[in-house]
Scaffold this motif. Sequence first.
Motif, mmCIF file in Angstrom:
data_model
loop_
_atom_site.group_PDB
_atom_site.id
_atom_site.type_symbol
_atom_site.label_atom_id
_atom_site.label_comp_id
_atom_site.label_asym_id
_atom_site.label_seq_id
_atom_site.Cartn_x
_atom_site.Cartn_y
_atom_site.Cartn_z
ATOM 1 N N LEU A 25 0.862 -1.187 0.000
ATOM 2 C CA LEU A 25 0.000 0.000 0.000
ATOM 3 C C LEU A 25 0.890 1.227 0.000
ATOM 4 C CD1 LEU A 25 -3.082 1.201 0.782
ATOM 5 C CD2 LEU A 25 -1.775 1.832 2.784
ATOM 6 N N VAL A 26 0.604 2.160 -0.891
ATOM 7 C CA VAL A 26 1.288 3.461 -0.868
ATOM 8 C C VAL A 26 0.204 4.473 -0.554
ATOM 9 C CG1 VAL A 26 2.693 5.110 -2.158
ATOM 10 C CG2 VAL A 26 2.810 2.675 -2.717
ATOM 11 N N GLY A 27 0.373 5.202 0.529
ATOM 12 C CA GLY A 27 -0.698 6.142 0.844
ATOM 13 C C GLY A 27 -0.427 6.951 2.086
ATOM 14 N N SER A 28 -1.442 7.732 2.431
ATOM 15 C CA SER A 28 -1.375 8.608 3.597
ATOM 16 C C SER A 28 -1.413 7.766 4.871
ATOM 17 C CB SER A 28 -2.593 9.532 3.575
ATOM 18 O OG SER A 28 -3.766 8.742 3.681
ATOM 19 N N THR A 29 -1.140 8.406 5.982
ATOM 20 C CA THR A 29 -1.180 7.668 7.251
ATOM 21 C C THR A 29 -2.606 7.180 7.539
ATOM 22 O OG1 THR A 29 -1.309 9.795 8.386
ATOM 23 C CG2 THR A 29 0.844 8.727 8.296
ATOM 24 N N SER A 30 -3.610 7.959 7.125
ATOM 25 C CA SER A 30 -4.993 7.506 7.382
ATOM 26 C C SER A 30 -5.302 6.263 6.551
ATOM 27 C CB SER A 30 -6.006 8.616 7.101
ATOM 28 O OG SER A 30 -5.868 9.076 5.786
ATOM 29 N N SER A 31 -4.771 6.202 5.328
ATOM 30 C CA SER A 31 -5.037 5.002 4.528
ATOM 31 C C SER A 31 -4.295 3.801 5.112
ATOM 32 C CB SER A 31 -4.685 5.215 3.053
ATOM 33 O OG SER A 31 -3.303 5.335 2.871
ATOM 34 N N MET A 32 -3.140 4.038 5.736
ATOM 35 C CA MET A 32 -2.436 2.927 6.406
ATOM 36 C C MET A 32 -3.267 2.395 7.572
ATOM 37 S SD MET A 32 1.517 4.164 6.564
ATOM 38 C CE MET A 32 2.291 4.959 5.168
ATOM 39 N N VAL A 33 -3.878 3.310 8.324
ATOM 40 C CA VAL A 33 -4.709 2.892 9.462
ATOM 41 C C VAL A 33 -5.887 2.061 8.962
ATOM 42 C CG1 VAL A 33 -6.233 3.744 11.306
ATOM 43 C CG2 VAL A 33 -4.009 4.842 10.928
ATOM 44 N N ARG A 34 -6.507 2.518 7.880
ATOM 45 C CA ARG A 34 -7.657 1.771 7.335
ATOM 46 C C ARG A 34 -7.217 0.388 6.841
ATOM 47 N NH1 ARG A 34 -9.088 6.814 5.367
ATOM 48 N NH2 ARG A 34 -8.158 6.405 3.326
ATOM 49 N N ARG A 35 -6.086 0.334 6.131
ATOM 50 C CA ARG A 35 -5.608 -0.933 5.583
ATOM 51 C C ARG A 35 -5.278 -1.921 6.704
ATOM 52 N NH1 ARG A 35 -3.858 -2.637 0.441
ATOM 53 N NH2 ARG A 35 -2.656 -4.535 0.662
#
Length: 312
Positions: A216-226
Amino acid sequence: MPGAEAPRDVGERIRRLKKELNAVILAHNYQLPEVQEVADYVGDSLELTLRAAETDAKYLVFAGVDFMAEQAAVLNPDKVVLHPDPGARCPMAAMLPRSLLLEYKRRYPGVPVVLYVNTLAEAKAEADYICTSANAVEVVRRVPSDRVVFGPDANLARYVELKTGKEVIAVPPTGHCYVHLSISPEDVEKLREAYPDAEVLAHPECVPEVWAGADLVGSTSSMVRRAGASSAKRFIVATEVGLLHRLRVENPAKEFVPAYQNAVCVFMKRITLEKVYESLRDLKHPVRVPPEIASRVAEALRRTFELLGASR
Ligand code: SF4
């Protein structure tokens, strides 16, 4: 230290003051764990911006760096935004002064300017659109032009260029976050070999060799969701280590390994519990953005929301 209050007592005083003053604390994902614990909201800059606009609190204490507190002040002219330590300044934001952006606007006349939220208000006022790491690709994709000027993070610019196929002119050409730059592809590779079952979550401010092979490459919020949604039990996290606190609190059954344990933003960590307390107690330091700059930044944000089809 003689006379110093135990952190727990400071935390209780902060909670009491928040109620008395009708204040809320917004803490970025990279803040110290004890600061995250007293916050009403913890998130990335986009999440906190939206939260700040929703609340009817009189005071917003912004536990983050300068450009974030400025952004909250721009969007909340009816509230008082307090920044516990005005010395908490993002060095990447400082890499793009207004004068440099104006030079690029002269060099590339008519080319739309998209600025990452990690930019100071004086430069944001000159932007056509403002994005976050969460929506940078979508914003550039929707800009009605095959070329954009993009700053100040050159790694994010390269990621956006790859994803959109458009020409992305980075300003400055070597703009970077020193924390994400410290995460090396070799470190990530070693961890991948040690934990073959782990998913790699990488922030686009890392060098391309780090995000190229990530799950996953993304923002910290997308990391939390993933991390919450994935069936994986272990994650290698390529961003500032402060995020690991939130990931562990929200996913106690999963394991999170920092890609580089010294990926620490010393500017974020300037905000201590004590400074948050003093900020509330003495109502310091109020953030003031000159109205003519604030209105131009708000206009660029409004244009961006319109571009994305959101009413906000
Ligand atoms: S982590 Fe990087 S981008 Fe974020 S505040 Fe620190 S230096 Fe700036």
